[in-house]
Enzyme design. Structure first.
Site, short mmCIF file in Angstrom:
data_model
loop_
_atom_site.label_atom_id
_atom_site.label_comp_id
_atom_site.label_asym_id
_atom_site.label_seq_id
_atom_site.Cartn_x
_atom_site.Cartn_y
_atom_site.Cartn_z
N HIS A 162 -10.75 -1.59 11.81
CA HIS A 162 -9.62 -2.44 11.41
C HIS A 162 -9.41 -3.49 12.50
O HIS A 162 -8.49 -3.38 13.31
CB HIS A 162 -8.40 -1.51 11.27
N CYS A 220 1.39 -6.54 14.06
CA CYS A 220 1.34 -6.82 15.51
C CYS A 220 0.61 -8.13 15.79
O CYS A 220 0.17 -8.36 16.92
CB CYS A 220 0.67 -5.68 16.24
N ARG A 228 0.86 -1.19 0.00
CA ARG A 228 0.00 0.00 0.00
C ARG A 228 0.89 1.23 0.00
O ARG A 228 1.91 1.27 0.68
CB ARG A 228 -0.86 0.03 1.27
N ARG A 275 2.40 -12.05 0.00
CA ARG A 275 1.03 -12.28 0.50
C ARG A 275 0.45 -13.61 0.05
O ARG A 275 0.85 -14.14 -0.98
CB ARG A 275 0.11 -11.18 -0.03
N ASP A 320 -9.13 -9.09 9.74
CA ASP A 320 -8.65 -7.73 9.38
C ASP A 320 -9.69 -6.62 9.55
O ASP A 320 -9.33 -5.53 9.97
CB ASP A 320 -8.16 -7.74 7.93
N TYR A 358 -1.37 -3.62 -6.85
CA TYR A 358 -1.07 -4.42 -5.66
C TYR A 358 -2.08 -4.26 -4.53
O TYR A 358 -2.49 -3.13 -4.20
CB TYR A 358 0.32 -4.03 -5.12
N GLY A 359 -2.41 -5.35 -3.91
CA GLY A 359 -3.11 -5.41 -2.63
C GLY A 359 -4.13 -4.33 -2.37
O GLY A 359 -5.05 -4.09 -3.16
N LYS A 411 -9.33 -2.12 1.91
CA LYS A 411 -9.07 -0.92 2.70
C LYS A 411 -9.87 0.28 2.18
O LYS A 411 -10.36 1.09 2.96
CB LYS A 411 -7.58 -0.60 2.70
N SER A 444 -0.66 -2.65 11.89
CA SER A 444 -0.10 -3.68 11.01
C SER A 444 1.15 -4.29 11.67
O SER A 444 1.87 -3.60 12.39
CB SER A 444 0.29 -3.07 9.66
O1 O2Y Z 1 0.45 -4.06 1.36
C1 O2Y Z 1 -0.75 -4.24 1.09
O2 O2Y Z 1 -1.29 -3.85 0.07
C2 O2Y Z 1 -1.55 -4.96 2.00
S1 O2Y Z 1 -1.72 -4.19 3.53
C3 O2Y Z 1 -2.75 -5.21 4.45
C4 O2Y Z 1 -3.17 -6.42 3.92
C5 O2Y Z 1 -4.01 -7.21 4.64
C6 O2Y Z 1 -4.42 -6.79 5.86
N1 O2Y Z 1 -4.01 -5.63 6.38
C7 O2Y Z 1 -3.17 -4.84 5.73
C8 O2Y Z 1 -2.77 -3.56 6.43
O3 O2Y Z 1 -1.93 -2.81 5.98
O4 O2Y Z 1 -3.35 -3.29 7.48
MN MN Z 2 -4.97 -4.63 8.00
#
Ligand code: O2Y
Ligand code: MN
Length: 593
Positions: free
Chosen positions: A239, A263, A69, A377, A286, A210-211, A219, A261
C-alpha cells in the site's frame, strides 16, 4: 466471441446463475466508455458536468448506506483460519461459497452483466497480472476503465493462455419485470460481502457498489489477492505511493511510501518541492508491486492506471497537481454540484450561496450540514496528471522506503532504521495516534496499522512479516532500499510544528543523501536522525528551537511507546511472535538502557 474455454465456461456459468438481461464484453474502446457514460446520464444514474468547465466528466451519488470500504464485511476465506491470521475477518470457504452463491442466484435480473478483462500493471509486462471482473454495475465498468487497463488487448492475452483472477461483483439489487431502478442500487449492510479467496485466487463481492468494495482490481486484487500471490512467488504487493525525485544536478531517485489512510499519500505522491532546483514526478499514489530483479535492486511498478482520490482537503493550495488531474475525463462520487454544473467539496474554495448536496437536495450557504460526503472521491486517469513520470509504465529501482503516520508526539520528523531488519520492525509498529475526531475516548492511543496494510494483507500477518524478511535475503544489504519513518504531524499545544506539503522536500533531500551514505546524521536509540545543522532549511523561516522539538526523542514517551508495542504485539501474535520482531524490540530496549 470468447474462445478461452475457462473464461467462456465461467461467463456462461455466472450468466446462467445470476440471469442478467444481457451480457456485454468490455472492449476497452473509448467509444464504448462514451456510450455507457451517455446511457447512465440518460437513465439518471449520473449527471454530466458542464462540458465547458469539466469536459467529459460525470457525477454519481451513492446510497447513503454505501459510502466507503466496509472492513467489517470484508473477509479472507480459506480452509484454515490460521491462513487468514489474527487480523483478518475469516469465514470458512466451505461455508462462505454456498452462502454467497445463494445470494448471487438471480441477483443480476433486469440488469446488464459487464465482463471486464483487465490488467493490473502495463499489459504484457512481466510484473503485471490479469483479472476479469464480472459486474452488474455500470459505475464499476466506467471506473474500472479508468483505474485499470481494460478490454481487447487483455482478452488477447487470456486467449493466449495467460492466467486470470476471477472477480465477481453484484450490487445485489435484482429488478423484477416492471420494477423501477433506484439511482444507486445496493444491498443492506448485513448482506454485503467483500470476500477474497486466496487459495482459489478469486474475489466475490456482493451488495456494495462503492470504491474499494466494488472496483475489484484495487484493494481486493492489487493488495489482498496480490499479496498472497506475492508471498508464494517472492515479491511484494504494498500500500505505497511511488515518487520520482530529481535533484538540481539532475540525479534521479525513486522512493515508495506507505502511510495509513488519511495521512497524505496522494499529497506526497504529487509533491511540489519548495527546495530550489528540486523536481518531483509521480508514478502512483496508492499501490506498488515490488520485486528484486537480477541486478539485486528492488524495482516497483504501479499496478493501477488511475487515481481514486479523496476530494475532501484537495485544493489548489494543498495539491495543485491533483486539481489539474481532475479538470476533465473524471468521475466524481458524492461531491456537491454547483449551479453552473461543476463540482464543489469541503476545502476546495469558499462555498457558493447555493449547491445541490450529495443527496441531490438544495443546500444553502450557512447550513450546518455538509454538502459533500467526507469520503467523496474523484476517479481520473494517471495520464491526466501533469506531473506523471514518463517512465510510469516501467519498473523503477527504489532507493528508499518511507513508513509514516500521524504522531502528534514521540516520533521525530524523520528517522532512518539501522538496517533492513530494523526497518521491518519500524513498519510493523507504525500507525496513527487516535485523535479527538474519533471520539472513542482513547485519545493518545496509537492505532497500529502495520505497513499501512492492516486491512489489506491477504494472509496471516505473521507470515507477512517473515516474507519481508525473506525478501531481504534475496540480495545484499547495500542493494536493498533504505527504510525511514516520517512524521509530518508532530504537535505542540495543539499546533503542528512542521509546515508539511512542499517543505517535506527538505526531508526527502536528507533521505536521499542517506541513501548515498552521506555523513549528515546522529545515531540515537530509536534510529538515525539528521544532524539538524546539515538539513537544508534555506528559504524556510523556522526557528532552531522548533527544529529541536521536531527531533526530540523523549525518553518517557519512548518508554510508554515500548510498553504499548509490547501490548500490541501480544494482542496480535500471542505466543508466536515472529523472532525478527522479538529481536528488534529487545535491541530497541537495549539501546535505551
Ligand atoms: O472508501 C473507499 O472505498 C476507498 S478507500 C481508498 C481509496 C483510494 C485509495 N486508498 C483507499 C484506502 O482506504 O486506503
Ligand atoms: Mn489506499
Amino acid at each position: 466471441m470468447i474462445k478461452n474455454t475457462l473464461l467462456k465456461a465461467w461467463i456462461e456459468e455466472i450468466e446462467a446463475h445470476t440471469t442478467p438481461k444481457e451480457v456485454i464484453i468490455w472492449t476497452g474502446l473509448q467509444e464504448q466508455y462514451d456510450d455507457l457514460a451517455e446511457e447512465v446520464v440518460a437513465c439518471k444514474k449520473a449527471i454530466r458536468l458542464n462540458p465547458n468547465l469539466r469536459p467529459r466528466s460525470l457525477l454519481f451519488r451513492s446510497d447513503p448506506s454505501d459510502v466507503a470500504r466496509v472492513e467489517k464485511r470484508t473477509f479472507i476465506s480459506t480452509s484454515k483460519q490460521s491462513d487468514a491470521g489474527p487480523t483478518n475477518n475469516w469465514i470458512d470457504k466451505e461455508e462462505l461459497i454456498p452462502l454467497m452463491w445463494n445470494l448471487y442466484k438471480g441477483s443480476m435480473k433486469g440488469r446488464t452483466m459487464y465482463v471486464i478483462p483487465f490488467s493490473m500493471g502495463p499489459i504484457g509486462l512481466g510484473m503485471s497480472r490479469i483479472g476479469v471482473e464480472i459486474t452488474d454495475s455500470p459505475y464499476v465498468a466506467l471506473n474500472m476503465h479508468i483505474m485499470t487497463r481494460t478490454g481487447n488487448k487483455v482478452l488477447e492475452l487470456i486467449e493466449q493462455g495467460f492466467d486470470f483472477v476471477k472477480c465477481l461483483h453484484s450490487v445485489g439489487y435484482p429488478l423484477e419485470p416492471g420494477q423501477a431502478d433506484v439511482e444507486w442500487p445496493c444491498a443492506p449492510i448485513e448482506n454485503k460481502y467483500i470476500s477474497q479467496f486466496p487459495e482459489e485466487r478469486m474475489i466475490w463481492s456482493y451488495g456494495s457498489g462503492y470504491g474499494g468494495n466494488a472496483l475489484l482490481g484495487k484493494k481486493c486484487f492489487a493488495l489482498r489477492i496480490a499479496s498472497a500471490i506475492a508471498k508464494d512467488e517472492g515479491w511484494l504487493a504494498e500500500h505505497m505511493l511511488i515518487l520520482k525525485l530529481i535533484s538540481p544536478e539532475n540525479e534521479v531517485k525513486y522512493l515508495t511510501a506507505a502511510f495509513p489512510s488519511a495521512c497524505g499519500k496522494t499529497n506526497l505522491a504529487m509533491i511540489n518541492p519548495s527546495l530550489k532546483g528540486w523536481k518531483a514526478e509521480t508514478l502512483g499514489d496508492d499501490i506498488a508491486w515490488l520485486e528484486i530483479k537480477d541486478d539485486g535492486l528492488m524495482y516497483a511498478i504501479n499496478p493501477e492506471a488511475g487515481f481514486f482520490g479523496v476530494t475532501s482537503g484537495t485544493s489548489y493550495k494543498t495539491n495543485p497537481i491533483a486539481m489539474e488531474s481532475i479538470q476533465h475525463d473524471t468521475i466524481f462520487t458524492n461531491v456537491a454540484l454547483t449551479d453552473d454544473g461543476d463540482v464543489w467539496w469541503d476545502d476546495l474554495c469558499d462555498a457558493p450561496d447555493h449547491l445541490i448536496d450529495w443527496h441531490g437536495e438544495d443546500w444553502y450557504k450557512g447550513s450546518k450540514k455538509r454538502p459533500d460526503h467526507p469520503n467523496a472521491r474523484f476517479t481520473s486517469p494517471l495520464t491526466n496528471c501533469p506531473a506523471l513520470a514518463k517512465e510510469y509504465e516501467t519498473p523503477v529501482p527504489i532507493s528508499a522506503i518511507l513508513f509514516g503516520g500521524r504522531r502528534p508526539s514521540t516520533m521525530p520528523l524523520v528517522y532512518q532504521s539501522y538496517d533492513f531488519e530494523h526497518g521491518i520492525f519500524v513498519g510493523s509498529v507504525m500507525g496513527s495516534e487516535v485523535t479527538a475526531a474519533t471520539l472513542d475516548g482513547s485519545i493518545g492511543r496509537v492505532r497500529r496499522d502495520p505497513f499501512a496494510m492492516l486491512p489489506f494483507i491477504g494472509y496471516n500477518i505473521k507470515d507477512y512479516i517473515n516474507h519481508w524478511l525473506d525478501m531481504s535475503h534475496k540480495t545484499t544489504p547495500e542493494k536493498l532500499p533504505k527504510i525511514f519513518f516520517v512524521n509530518w504531524f508532530r504537535k505542540e499545544n495543539g499546533k503542528y510544528l512542521w509546515p508539511g506539503f512542499g517543505e517535506n522536500s527538505r526531508i526527502l533531500k536528507w533521505i536521499l543523501e542517506r541513501t548515498d551514505y552521506q555523513n549528515n546524521y546522529l545515531e540515537t536509540a530509536i534510529g538515525i536522525i539528521p544532524d539538524i545543522k546539515k538539513l537544508d532549511m534555506e528559504g524556510l523561516d523556522i526557528d532552531h528551537s522548533i527544529l529541536n522539538k521536531l527531533f526530540e526523542i523523549n525518553k518517557e514517551e519512548w518508554f510508554q511507546e515500548i510498553e504499548s508495542i509490547k501490548k500490541y504485539y501480544y494482542e496480535v501474535y500471542q505466543d508466536s511472535m515472529p523472532s525478527i520482531l522479538k529481536e528488534q524490540l529487545s535491541k530497541l530496549i537495549q539501546r535505551f538502557s
